[in-house]
Design an enzyme around this catalytic site. Sequence first.
Site, PDB file in Angstrom:
ATOM      1  N   SER A   1       0.844  -1.196   0.000  1.00  0.00           N
ATOM      2  CA  SER A   1       0.000   0.000   0.000  1.00  0.00           C
ATOM      3  C   SER A   1       0.877   1.243   0.000  1.00  0.00           C
ATOM      4  O   SER A   1       1.688   1.443   0.920  1.00  0.00           O
ATOM      5  CB  SER A   1      -0.889   0.017   1.242  1.00  0.00           C
TER       6      SER A   1
ATOM      7  N   HIS B   1      -1.563  -1.467  -3.941  1.00  0.00           N
ATOM      8  CA  HIS B   1      -2.820  -1.131  -3.253  1.00  0.00           C
ATOM      9  C   HIS B   1      -2.861   0.392  -3.043  1.00  0.00           C
ATOM     10  O   HIS B   1      -1.943   0.968  -2.458  1.00  0.00           O
ATOM     11  CB  HIS B   1      -2.841  -1.872  -1.913  1.00  0.00           C
TER      12      HIS B   1
ATOM     13  N   ASP C   1      -4.975   3.512  -1.501  1.00  0.00           N
ATOM     14  CA  ASP C   1      -6.001   3.857  -0.514  1.00  0.00           C
ATOM     15  C   ASP C   1      -6.530   5.266  -0.755  1.00  0.00           C
ATOM     16  O   ASP C   1      -5.822   6.251  -0.520  1.00  0.00           O
ATOM     17  CB  ASP C   1      -5.405   3.777   0.895  1.00  0.00           C
TER      18      ASP C   1
ATOM     19  N   MET D   1      -9.094   8.120   0.355  1.00  0.00           N
ATOM     20  CA  MET D   1      -9.857   8.509   1.560  1.00  0.00           C
ATOM     21  C   MET D   1     -10.447   9.900   1.376  1.00  0.00           C
ATOM     22  O   MET D   1      -9.756  10.801   0.882  1.00  0.00           O
ATOM     23  CB  MET D   1      -8.920   8.533   2.772  1.00  0.00           C
TER      24      MET D   1
ATOM     25  N   HIS E   1      -8.706   0.955  -3.314  1.00  0.00           N
ATOM     26  CA  HIS E   1      -9.568   0.777  -2.144  1.00  0.00           C
ATOM     27  C   HIS E   1     -10.226   2.122  -1.844  1.00  0.00           C
ATOM     28  O   HIS E   1      -9.562   3.041  -1.348  1.00  0.00           O
ATOM     29  CB  HIS E   1      -8.669   0.294  -0.980  1.00  0.00           C
TER      30      HIS E   1
ATOM     31  N   MET F   1     -12.248   4.386   0.255  1.00  0.00           N
ATOM     32  CA  MET F   1     -12.812   4.653   1.582  1.00  0.00           C
ATOM     33  C   MET F   1     -13.548   5.977   1.489  1.00  0.00           C
ATOM     34  O   MET F   1     -13.123   6.998   2.050  1.00  0.00           O
ATOM     35  CB  MET F   1     -11.692   4.676   2.624  1.00  0.00           C
TER      36      MET F   1
ATOM     37  N   MET G   1     -11.161  -5.800   6.591  1.00  0.00           N
ATOM     38  CA  MET G   1     -10.324  -4.788   7.250  1.00  0.00           C
ATOM     39  C   MET G   1      -9.921  -5.299   8.628  1.00  0.00           C
ATOM     40  O   MET G   1     -10.767  -5.639   9.453  1.00  0.00           O
ATOM     41  CB  MET G   1     -11.099  -3.469   7.415  1.00  0.00           C
TER      42      MET G   1
ATOM     43  N   ASP H   1      -6.459  -6.443   5.077  1.00  0.00           N
ATOM     44  CA  ASP H   1      -5.899  -5.095   4.966  1.00  0.00           C
ATOM     45  C   ASP H   1      -5.799  -4.455   6.345  1.00  0.00           C
ATOM     46  O   ASP H   1      -6.809  -4.143   6.967  1.00  0.00           O
ATOM     47  CB  ASP H   1      -6.801  -4.261   4.047  1.00  0.00           C
TER      48      ASP H   1
HETATM   49  C1  DX5 Z   1      -6.049   1.633   6.063  1.00  0.00           C
HETATM   50  C2  DX5 Z   1      -5.746   1.249   4.658  1.00  0.00           C
HETATM   51  C3  DX5 Z   1      -4.644   0.280   4.527  1.00  0.00           C
HETATM   52  C4  DX5 Z   1      -3.319   0.770   5.008  1.00  0.00           C
HETATM   53  C5  DX5 Z   1      -2.630  -0.441   5.546  1.00  0.00           C
HETATM   54  O1  DX5 Z   1      -7.159   2.429   6.095  1.00  0.00           O
HETATM   55  O2  DX5 Z   1      -6.870   0.688   4.024  1.00  0.00           O
HETATM   56  O3  DX5 Z   1      -4.523  -0.196   3.189  1.00  0.00           O
HETATM   57  O4  DX5 Z   1      -2.523   1.351   4.017  1.00  0.00           O
HETATM   58  O5  DX5 Z   1      -1.521   0.008   6.186  1.00  0.00           O
HETATM   59  P1  DX5 Z   1      -0.698  -0.902   7.206  1.00  0.00           P
HETATM   60  O6  DX5 Z   1      -0.237  -2.103   6.435  1.00  0.00           O
HETATM   61  O7  DX5 Z   1       0.426   0.013   7.587  1.00  0.00           O
HETATM   62  O8  DX5 Z   1      -1.601  -1.252   8.339  1.00  0.00           O
HETATM   63 ZN    ZN Z   2      -6.508  -0.305   2.030  1.00  0.00          ZN
END
Ligand code: DX5
Ligand code: ZN
Length: 217
Positions: A7, A32, A34, A36, A65, A67, A136, A174
């Site tokens: 990620s 990956h 993320d 947000m 992903h 969010m 998650m 994740d």
């Molecule tokens: C959290 C994200 C993850 C995050 C994981 O909201 O969806 O993908 O990047 O990070 P680590 O591996 O550091 O927990």
């Molecule tokens: Zn993620």
Amino acid sequence: MKILAPSVLSADFSRLAEQIQKVEEAGADWLHLDVMDGNFVPNISFGQPVVRAIRAVTSLPLDVHLMIEDPGRYVDSFADAGAQTLTIHLEACIHLHRNIHQIKGKGLSAGVAINPHTPVEALLPVLGDLDLVCIMSVNPGFGGQSFIPSTMQKLASLAKYRQLQGLAFRIEIDGGVDLHNARALTEAGADVLVAGNSVFGQPDPAAAVRSFKALLG
Ligand code: DX5
Ligand code: ZN
């Protein structure tokens, strides 16, 4: 084959292209990303322009992903930006089934993510429509958090539903994944390991990828 998806949330954003190329050369399978919105989760990360820029510097599949609240509004634009898999949150969708088919209609793999408090049974009505389920294992919003142990059981029960129903969706985990828990997670049913801090948060992300790949075989 188990899939390692670093990620970029934990990457050095001022050197993103260079860092991505290093993990690609080291054997990362997917990347990956993320996204947000500061609404569904308390944090803001990046959007379509960054996905598009990453698409231009790597040939790795982009596992995006989302969010974000009401993600159906953005399926087309993230597909056009270069996503291969688009994962939306069950908790963020009023019309989840419609949103899943919006993603598939764009020719992408469709994923649904569930937060730590959401039971896997909430997915049963749509399991047959999915290419990927993301469990998650932290509360979404931030990298570098600790793995929530109770999510391990959710992996096992989801894998059981998949077997009972003869389905073939991938199971992704994740949050808080590292070299210490990776093997147990794949044994419990995970096919895709997302790793942020344990790859890009390390002094040598390429070496971290090689360690994961050696461990997963
Ligand atoms: C959290 C994200 C993850 C995050 C994981 O909201 O969806 O993908 O990047 O990070 P680590 O591996 O550091 O927990
Ligand atoms: Zn993620």
